[in-house]
Write a protein that holds these residues in place. Structure first.
Motif, short mmCIF file in Angstrom:
data_model
loop_
_atom_site.label_atom_id
_atom_site.label_comp_id
_atom_site.label_asym_id
_atom_site.label_seq_id
_atom_site.Cartn_x
_atom_site.Cartn_y
_atom_site.Cartn_z
N ALA A 221 31.00 -8.06 2.56
CA ALA A 221 30.35 -8.52 1.34
C ALA A 221 29.33 -9.63 1.60
CB ALA A 221 31.39 -9.00 0.33
N THR A 222 29.46 -10.32 2.73
CA THR A 222 28.49 -11.37 3.06
C THR A 222 27.10 -10.78 3.27
OG1 THR A 222 30.28 -12.59 4.15
CG2 THR A 222 28.04 -13.32 4.61
N THR A 223 27.04 -9.53 3.74
CA THR A 223 25.73 -8.90 3.97
C THR A 223 24.98 -8.65 2.67
OG1 THR A 223 26.62 -6.64 3.87
CG2 THR A 223 26.65 -7.73 6.01
N PHE A 224 25.70 -8.48 1.56
CA PHE A 224 25.07 -8.05 0.31
C PHE A 224 23.99 -9.02 -0.16
CE2 PHE A 224 29.32 -5.84 -0.97
CZ PHE A 224 29.15 -4.94 0.06
N ASP A 225 24.26 -10.32 -0.02
CA ASP A 225 23.27 -11.32 -0.42
C ASP A 225 22.79 -12.18 0.74
OD1 ASP A 225 22.75 -11.48 -3.49
OD2 ASP A 225 24.89 -11.11 -3.32
N ARG B 42 37.53 -19.67 -7.21
CA ARG B 42 37.89 -18.28 -7.46
C ARG B 42 38.04 -17.51 -6.15
NH1 ARG B 42 33.57 -16.60 -9.73
NH2 ARG B 42 34.09 -16.97 -11.91
N GLY B 43 37.07 -17.68 -5.25
CA GLY B 43 37.14 -16.99 -3.98
C GLY B 43 38.34 -17.40 -3.16
N ALA B 44 38.62 -18.71 -3.09
CA ALA B 44 39.77 -19.19 -2.32
C ALA B 44 41.08 -18.68 -2.91
CB ALA B 44 39.76 -20.71 -2.28
N SER B 45 41.17 -18.62 -4.24
CA SER B 45 42.39 -18.14 -4.89
C SER B 45 42.62 -16.65 -4.61
CB SER B 45 42.31 -18.38 -6.40
OG SER B 45 42.13 -19.74 -6.69
N ILE B 46 41.56 -15.86 -4.76
CA ILE B 46 41.68 -14.43 -4.49
C ILE B 46 42.02 -14.20 -3.02
CG2 ILE B 46 40.38 -12.25 -4.34
CD1 ILE B 46 38.84 -13.14 -6.84
N GLY B 47 41.35 -14.92 -2.13
CA GLY B 47 41.60 -14.75 -0.70
C GLY B 47 43.02 -15.10 -0.31
N ALA C 263 39.88 -8.82 0.49
CA ALA C 263 39.76 -10.07 -0.27
C ALA C 263 38.30 -10.42 -0.52
CB ALA C 263 40.45 -11.21 0.48
N ASN C 264 37.44 -10.29 0.50
CA ASN C 264 36.03 -10.69 0.30
C ASN C 264 35.31 -9.73 -0.63
OD1 ASN C 264 33.83 -9.00 1.83
ND2 ASN C 264 35.51 -9.10 3.26
N LEU C 265 35.69 -8.46 -0.63
CA LEU C 265 35.07 -7.49 -1.53
C LEU C 265 35.49 -7.75 -2.98
CD1 LEU C 265 35.59 -4.32 0.68
CD2 LEU C 265 33.40 -5.35 0.10
N LEU C 266 36.79 -8.02 -3.18
CA LEU C 266 37.27 -8.31 -4.53
C LEU C 266 36.63 -9.58 -5.09
CD1 LEU C 266 41.10 -7.54 -4.39
CD2 LEU C 266 39.41 -6.44 -5.86
N SER C 267 36.55 -10.61 -4.25
CA SER C 267 35.96 -11.88 -4.69
C SER C 267 34.50 -11.70 -5.05
CB SER C 267 36.11 -12.93 -3.59
OG SER C 267 35.49 -14.14 -3.95
N TYR C 268 33.75 -10.98 -4.21
CA TYR C 268 32.33 -10.75 -4.48
C TYR C 268 32.16 -9.98 -5.79
CZ TYR C 268 27.53 -9.12 -3.94
OH TYR C 268 26.21 -8.85 -4.15
N LYS D 211 25.48 -17.36 -4.48
CA LYS D 211 26.84 -17.27 -4.99
C LYS D 211 27.59 -16.07 -4.41
CE LYS D 211 25.74 -17.70 -9.43
NZ LYS D 211 25.90 -17.83 -10.89
N GLY D 212 26.85 -15.01 -4.07
CA GLY D 212 27.48 -13.87 -3.42
C GLY D 212 28.03 -14.22 -2.05
N VAL D 213 27.28 -15.03 -1.30
CA VAL D 213 27.73 -15.47 0.03
C VAL D 213 28.93 -16.40 -0.12
CG1 VAL D 213 27.05 -16.66 2.14
CG2 VAL D 213 25.38 -15.25 0.92
N ILE D 214 28.88 -17.31 -1.08
CA ILE D 214 29.98 -18.26 -1.30
C ILE D 214 31.26 -17.50 -1.65
CG2 ILE D 214 30.82 -20.14 -2.75
CD1 ILE D 214 27.85 -20.93 -3.18
N ALA D 215 31.15 -16.54 -2.55
CA ALA D 215 32.33 -15.77 -2.98
C ALA D 215 32.96 -15.03 -1.82
CB ALA D 215 31.92 -14.79 -4.08
N SER D 216 32.13 -14.40 -1.01
CA SER D 216 32.64 -13.62 0.11
C SER D 216 33.28 -14.51 1.17
CB SER D 216 31.50 -12.80 0.73
OG SER D 216 31.92 -12.20 1.93
N GLU D 217 32.57 -15.55 1.59
CA GLU D 217 33.05 -16.37 2.70
C GLU D 217 34.26 -17.22 2.33
OE1 GLU D 217 32.17 -16.53 6.05
OE2 GLU D 217 31.36 -14.62 5.39
#
Length: 502
Positions: free
Chosen positions: A93-97, A258-263, A277-282, A301-307
């Motif tokens: 998901a990091t690649t997307f943005d 949100r990303g840390a919680s999902i991960g 986890a990174n796909l769901l968060s993104y 924000k897409g990079v933040i969510a994924s990472e």
């Protein structure tokens, strides 16, 4: 929740052991380098250094391996941002943005955002682990095949409905990915889609297929381009801009949390891990953002969510391993192997009898996350020089590395064949407007969806009404239908708006 005497003993243990610290920076560097190599997984990097830990004491050995784990968690984002190639499956998901940001000359900021989000994700997950290691593990035991199936389908539908210009094309691409992911023999003994090819009995090789879809297909589309970044001014490597990118991550605390919680939650589920986890968060971040239309075009924000999600999943997986002795994925399976090499058995008894060591492992990971900020910044600064290489040199080099990585994973010609077959498929999908990312999600989740569905069916004795006794799964399905409905409504409004403006 925190055993203060044991925590104090852990601090004393770490303070009095130089061996526990001298391996941290080498471990981070090894993880960063291996994570940045396309096709080389985190577990492969840890397996390669595992024999060296036999000659260490138990605590330094585990700290060294977790340092490799932490470094590789971020390392995969470097090629994901710079070349659109996820170094590991957890950086898809990091690649997307991240990659669109790099193509727009914002590679410095994208890498800075990824680094800080990754470090904060590690810190957040281990903070949760430090306080809730036992309750979190008990919660994971309550998740059965119905809930796992619902989570996997939700992730697939979310990415499919949010990918590309059309929801129907996104869902079609996701379904195609699931079909590819279920090739081979399933747990019920049925054989599908192998076409008589022996190495497809275990399914399509996931990592070579993913690299082919996301990486090689991108490179095919760049053959007439001179540089990854067109503007010579934007190709400069700037420490100041990397640091500005890191500060940008701090401006979106909601996305980080949100990303840390999902991960942390998804990472704790055995067999799921950071790649989901990174796909769901993104997907969830994109769905809930007011500027969702800018995702996929270089939205930080897409990079933040994924990472933040893929790094925080490390703490979740460690919780399951330490508290239950169950590996959450390949990396924690290697850690359990290290436990066995030192005649230590993970699980409830280990926590009860060695709580100071458990806290020492967790506290060392706090230090690893802080050190990763500095080591990762130096690594990012050096690796950013890739954007200054002409593509006539870069493309062949990347293809060679990807081919060697695919061969190393499979140990045969199956890896390279899969890589190039899926590169062609990815190029064709991109050309005709189908989201390649949705196919990748389907490939990653296809086998999981089928396996959990079969388990649920067998446990229910064929009675589908049994799902009514699993309210958590029903809630997840309801949320999935609701989110899909909202996405379709937004898509319809956008189409009507485009028609009016035309």
């Amino acid at each position: 929740m925190i055993d203060l005497p044991a925590a104090g003993s852990a601090v004393a243990l770490l303070a009095g052991s130089l061996d526990a610290w001298i391996w941290v920076i080498p471990g981070l560097l090894i993880g960063l380098v291996f994570g940045a190599l396309p096709g080389v997984s985190v577990s492969m990097a840890m397996a390669l250094v595992l024999p060296a830990t036999l000659y260490m004491d138990f605590l330094p050995a585990i700290i060294f391996l977790t340092s490799v784990y932490t470094g590789a968690g971020f390392g995969g984002s470097v090629p994901a941002v710079l070349m659109g190639i996820p170094g590991t499956s957890s950086a898809v998901a990091t690649t997307f943005d991240g990659y669109p940001m790099a193509r727009a000359g914002r590679h410095n900021e994208a890498l800075g955002v990824a680094l800080v989000a990754s470090c904060l994700g590690v810190l957040a997950s281990y903070a949760v682990l430090f306080v809730l290691v036992q309750p979190l593990a008990e919660l994971v035991l309550m998740i059965g095949p119905y809930e796992m199936f619902a989570i996997a389908v939700w992730g697939m539908v979310l990415l499919g409905s949010l990918g590309g210009a059309s929801i129907s094309r996104g869902l079609f691409a996701s379904a195609l990915g699931v079909l590819i992911g279920t090739v081979g023999m399933n747990t019920a003994g049925y054989l599908r889609g192998t076409m008589g090819v022996p190495w497809l009995l275990d399914g399509v090789p996931t990592i070579p297929a993913m690299v082919g879809l996301l990486a090689a297909s991108q490179l095919f589309g760049l053959v007439n381009t001179t540089f990854l970044v067109e503007s010579e001014q934007d190709r400069q490597i700037s420490l100041r801009r990397i640091l500005q990118g890191g500060a940008l991550a701090l401006r979106h605390p909601g996305v980080l949390v949100r990303g840390a919680s999902i991960g942390a939650m998804v990472g704790a589920i055995p067999g799921v891990g950071s790649s989901i986890a990174n796909l769901l968060s993104y997907a969830e971040t994109r769905r809930t953002s007011k500027d969702s239309s800018t995702f996929g075009q270089g939205n930080p924000k897409g990079v933040i969510a994924s990472e933040s999600a893929n790094s925080s999943s490390e703490g979740g997986a460690m919780a399951t391993m330490l508290a239950l002795g169950i590996p959450g994925g390949g990396a924690t399976a290697i850690l359990l192997a290290a436990f066995a090499m030192h005649n230590v058995v993970g699980g409830p008894r280990f926590i009860d009898q060695n709580r100071d060591i458990v806290y020492a492992i967790i506290l060392s990971n706090f230090a690893q996350a802080v050190l990763l900020v500095f080591v990762g910044t130096a690594f990012v600064f050096a690796s950013s020089t890739i954007v200054r290489l002409p593509l006539r040199i870069l493309i062949p080099c990347v293809l060679v590395v990807a081919t060697l990585g695919a061969f190393a994973i499979e140990g045969s010609h199956a890896g390279p064949i899969t890589l190039y077959a899926f590169a062609v498929l990815g190029w064709l999908l991109s050309r005709f407007g189908y989201p390649v990312a949705a196919v990748v999600v389907g490939v990653l989740l296809g086998r999981l969806i089928e396996t959990e569905l079969l388990r649920a069916y067998q446990m229910a004795g064929g009675d589908w009404r049994e799902v009514l006794n699993h309210p958590a799964a029903l809630v997840i399905f309801a949320l999935m239908i609701l989110s899909l409905g909202v996405s379709m409504w937004k898509d319809r409004r956008r189409r009507l708006g485009d028609a009016v403006s035309a």
